[in-house]
Design an enzyme around this catalytic site. Structure first.
Site, PDB file in Angstrom:
ATOM      1  N   ASP A  33      27.639 -49.049   7.386  1.00  0.00           N
ATOM      2  CA  ASP A  33      26.970 -48.713   8.648  1.00  0.00           C
ATOM      3  C   ASP A  33      26.067 -49.875   9.083  1.00  0.00           C
ATOM      4  O   ASP A  33      24.906 -49.674   9.436  1.00  0.00           O
ATOM      5  CB  ASP A  33      26.171 -47.419   8.492  1.00  0.00           C
ATOM      6  CG  ASP A  33      25.797 -46.795   9.836  1.00  0.00           C
ATOM      7  OD1 ASP A  33      26.375 -47.188  10.873  1.00  0.00           O
ATOM      8  OD2 ASP A  33      24.911 -45.913   9.848  1.00  0.00           O
ATOM      9  N   VAL A  85      11.655 -39.431  10.069  1.00  0.00           N
ATOM     10  CA  VAL A  85      10.896 -40.409   9.290  1.00  0.00           C
ATOM     11  C   VAL A  85       9.460 -40.398   9.802  1.00  0.00           C
ATOM     12  O   VAL A  85       9.205 -40.575  10.993  1.00  0.00           O
ATOM     13  CB  VAL A  85      11.497 -41.834   9.398  1.00  0.00           C
ATOM     14  CG1 VAL A  85      10.679 -42.811   8.554  1.00  0.00           C
ATOM     15  CG2 VAL A  85      12.959 -41.839   8.959  1.00  0.00           C
ATOM     16  N   LYS A 111      10.940 -40.496   4.674  1.00  0.00           N
ATOM     17  CA  LYS A 111      12.137 -39.892   5.263  1.00  0.00           C
ATOM     18  C   LYS A 111      12.237 -38.458   4.756  1.00  0.00           C
ATOM     19  O   LYS A 111      12.340 -38.223   3.564  1.00  0.00           O
ATOM     20  CB  LYS A 111      13.364 -40.702   4.856  1.00  0.00           C
ATOM     21  CG  LYS A 111      14.656 -40.273   5.502  1.00  0.00           C
ATOM     22  CD  LYS A 111      15.768 -41.256   5.115  1.00  0.00           C
ATOM     23  CE  LYS A 111      17.086 -40.924   5.748  1.00  0.00           C
ATOM     24  NZ  LYS A 111      18.126 -41.915   5.366  1.00  0.00           N
ATOM     25  N   GLY A 115      17.402 -35.980   9.563  1.00  0.00           N
ATOM     26  CA  GLY A 115      15.994 -35.712   9.316  1.00  0.00           C
ATOM     27  C   GLY A 115      15.081 -36.577  10.152  1.00  0.00           C
ATOM     28  O   GLY A 115      15.494 -37.202  11.125  1.00  0.00           O
ATOM     29  N   GLY A 157      16.607 -38.897  13.089  1.00  0.00           N
ATOM     30  CA  GLY A 157      18.043 -39.088  12.933  1.00  0.00           C
ATOM     31  C   GLY A 157      18.744 -37.754  12.853  1.00  0.00           C
ATOM     32  O   GLY A 157      18.117 -36.698  12.966  1.00  0.00           O
ATOM     33  N   SER A 158      20.053 -37.804  12.651  1.00  0.00           N
ATOM     34  CA  SER A 158      20.827 -36.566  12.599  1.00  0.00           C
ATOM     35  C   SER A 158      20.540 -35.776  11.323  1.00  0.00           C
ATOM     36  O   SER A 158      20.785 -34.579  11.264  1.00  0.00           O
ATOM     37  CB  SER A 158      22.311 -36.870  12.722  1.00  0.00           C
ATOM     38  OG  SER A 158      22.713 -37.782  11.737  1.00  0.00           O
ATOM     39  N   LEU A 211       8.076 -41.896  13.035  1.00  0.00           N
ATOM     40  CA  LEU A 211       8.612 -43.249  13.152  1.00  0.00           C
ATOM     41  C   LEU A 211      10.048 -43.235  13.646  1.00  0.00           C
ATOM     42  O   LEU A 211      10.530 -44.221  14.202  1.00  0.00           O
ATOM     43  CB  LEU A 211       8.545 -43.971  11.803  1.00  0.00           C
ATOM     44  CG  LEU A 211       7.158 -44.126  11.191  1.00  0.00           C
ATOM     45  CD1 LEU A 211       7.249 -44.759   9.814  1.00  0.00           C
ATOM     46  CD2 LEU A 211       6.267 -44.964  12.110  1.00  0.00           C
ATOM     47  N   GLY A 212      10.742 -42.135  13.407  1.00  0.00           N
ATOM     48  CA  GLY A 212      12.133 -42.057  13.837  1.00  0.00           C
ATOM     49  C   GLY A 212      12.701 -40.678  13.622  1.00  0.00           C
ATOM     50  O   GLY A 212      12.170 -39.878  12.850  1.00  0.00           O
TER      51      GLY A 212
END
Length: 163
Positions: free
Chosen positions: A134, A23, A38, A21, A18-19, A15-16
């Site tokens: 954020d 998802v 996640k 980990g 990031g820096s 699903l995604g």
């Protein structure tokens, strides 16, 4: 501690990324509920300046503030290589993509509804003395669509308590 695989089936649907980990889409074995899992790689966290206390803080911030416009945290797991956060699944992706997708075809009333949801999430955090630090469209997830569309604030990795 129960292994994540006992409670959830991790699908091969990313699903995604990031820096810290990845998802994944996962299904809770007991009831079939779809979640966003996640997965944080323990080995890469120190390289990025993230400590176990930072992860504990992120988890405690999410647990401290249940709200209709904040992504719900269901469970936390860990194994020797990863930490897993089972989160509310939002089928519409992130809000930043949704706004780009829609372009200039957005009605003012729709934008007003989205802003109400964003402000509601922030007000809930601030009532608890939490500063997210954020806030951006990509950190709001979209659940549902049309009149039932809900925005859900996510990614509490930088959040802190500021009494």
């Amino acid at each position: 501690m129960v292994p994540v695989e006992e409670r959830y089936f991790l699908q091969k649907v990313k699903l995604g990324q990031g820096s810290f980990g990845t998802v994944w889409r996962a299904v809770e074995r007991e009831n079939g509920r779809i979640v966003a899992m996640k997965q944080l790689d323990k080995a890469s966290l120190p390289k990025r300046g993230v400590s176990p206390a930072d992860i504990e803080r992120e988890v405690s911030m999410m647990k401290a503030c249940p709200h209709e416009n904040i992504t719900e945290l269901y469970d936390v797991f860990q194994d020797p290589s990863s930490i897993y956060l089972a989160l509310e699944y939002c089928d519409g992706g992130d809000f930043g993509d949704k706004v780009k997708e829609r372009g200039w075809g957005i009605e003012e009333t729709e934008v007003a509804g989205w802003m109400r949801q964003i402000c509601s999430a922030l007000a809930a955090l601030h009532r608890k003395g939490i500063c997210h630090r954020d806030i951006k469209p990509d950190n709001f997830m979209v659940k549902g669509n049309g009149a039932d569309m809900a925005l859900k604030l996510a990614d509490f990795g930088l959040s802190v308590v500021l009494p």
